[in-house]
Design a protein around this motif. Sequence first.
Motif, mmCIF file in Angstrom:
data_model
loop_
_atom_site.group_PDB
_atom_site.id
_atom_site.type_symbol
_atom_site.label_atom_id
_atom_site.label_comp_id
_atom_site.label_asym_id
_atom_site.label_seq_id
_atom_site.Cartn_x
_atom_site.Cartn_y
_atom_site.Cartn_z
ATOM 1 N N LEU A 186 -1.294 2.004 -2.183
ATOM 2 C CA LEU A 186 -2.365 1.609 -1.257
ATOM 3 C C LEU A 186 -3.284 2.782 -0.947
ATOM 4 O O LEU A 186 -4.504 2.612 -0.809
ATOM 5 C CB LEU A 186 -1.755 1.062 0.033
ATOM 6 C CG LEU A 186 -1.037 -0.287 -0.070
ATOM 7 C CD1 LEU A 186 -0.374 -0.639 1.257
ATOM 8 C CD2 LEU A 186 -2.009 -1.384 -0.485
ATOM 9 N N SER A 405 -4.532 2.884 4.802
ATOM 10 C CA SER A 405 -3.478 2.535 3.851
ATOM 11 C C SER A 405 -2.115 2.481 4.547
ATOM 12 O O SER A 405 -1.268 1.640 4.207
ATOM 13 C CB SER A 405 -3.446 3.547 2.699
ATOM 14 O OG SER A 405 -3.218 4.862 3.185
ATOM 15 N N ALA A 408 -1.970 -0.747 6.527
ATOM 16 C CA ALA A 408 -1.726 -1.879 5.625
ATOM 17 C C ALA A 408 -0.273 -1.931 5.185
ATOM 18 O O ALA A 408 0.354 -3.002 5.161
ATOM 19 C CB ALA A 408 -2.650 -1.779 4.409
#
Length: 432
Positions: A186, A405, A408
């Motif tokens: 990510l 990231s 997420a």
Amino acid sequence: MLYVPFAILVAALLFGVPIAFSLTLAGAFGLWITLGDVGQVVEVVGTTVFSSVADYTLSTVPLFILMAFLASQSGVARELFAALSSWTSNIRGGLAVATVGATGMFGALSGASTAAAAVMSQVAVPNMRSHGYADEVAAGAVAVGATTAILIPPSIALVIYGLMTETSLGDLLIAGILPGVLLAVLLAATILIWVRINPTLAPETYPSSWSERVASLRGVWPSATLILLMLSLLYSGIATPTEVGAIGAVSAMALGFALRRLTWQGVMIAVHQTLRASAMIFLIFIAAKIFGYYLSLSQIPQMLVTWVGHLAVNRWFIIVGIIAGYFVLSMFMDELPLMVITLPLTFPIIVSLGFDPVWFGVLTMMMIAMGLVFPPVGMVAFVVSASGGVALSKVYKGTLFLILSIFAATALLMVFPEIALYLPALVRGREF
């Protein structure tokens, strides 16, 4: 009076007293309040000093640290970055992506985010600067990339979590693999999106020939072999985490000598660094046990569990609150002090709510990872700024974008706990 030791702990920390001494002072005062006898307090403190570090599994910590410093003395970080950059230099932002990969692999040898950040910022930041990368991208990639070390084995933070909560070290170390890889993927995707939105951040590409790419792999195979050896031993269950640490340390030294990258002077430096780091961790661990005795006698964790149990709210509301608290606290202190202070209070609550302790351990690492690169403090951000020669404002500018990231990855881990629990279940022959 039961909460006076917490006030003493906070005051000591604010005045700059080292965490080990702050915890010991607060814990000893708490024991005096609960026991009412100075002689008993002295006896408890005296026996705790030995019993806290007499646990065989605690030897895992210095072994992993020794392996990390031996690998660092062998100069693997520079070769990892050179090899990966030759494979990604043909795409915009490729050097930053290579930094993430190299930092993650070095993190798999170092086990500590701050160590990975200190080494890789000296290797990657000057290289990216010379190729026209903006400081915020270069520093951000190193800082956020270094947080993968807190997840990927042999994470020292996960080992300490396991020792404090009596959770299986093997399960914890294996559980961090997929979340660590997910975070790295990510992060790489976030970098590529960022430089696509603003091409001036990474203006040039420098494609390498296939012969150069193949030749670069020669510098990677020792590190890759060591990492695969450790993961194989953990995944197969052939060796315990402590034995894996010993094998890893011996293998790192043998590879360093075999490839003529390690000298006896380097070994002595690694041993000296290991003793310093291990002594610091053991002192904090002893202090945490003393403070933990006070918490146990005062029944504060049990009272918190009872109070939470009477709350008419969904258990996910509580876990989100705990996670938010970890995120805020991690902005002001390193992972080890944060865990030894909070886990005696939060872990009983998590268990009482029915959450998996292995999953919570990985989730805790995610929250700590955020705090390590988030203002106003962010320990890793400071390390990158000092080691890489980048203004702290630019480091934060990079981390504030790339931290998306981590958000997420955390969200995915909460929605799909199997990301952390699948490999441990597979190893133990369990099913969800």
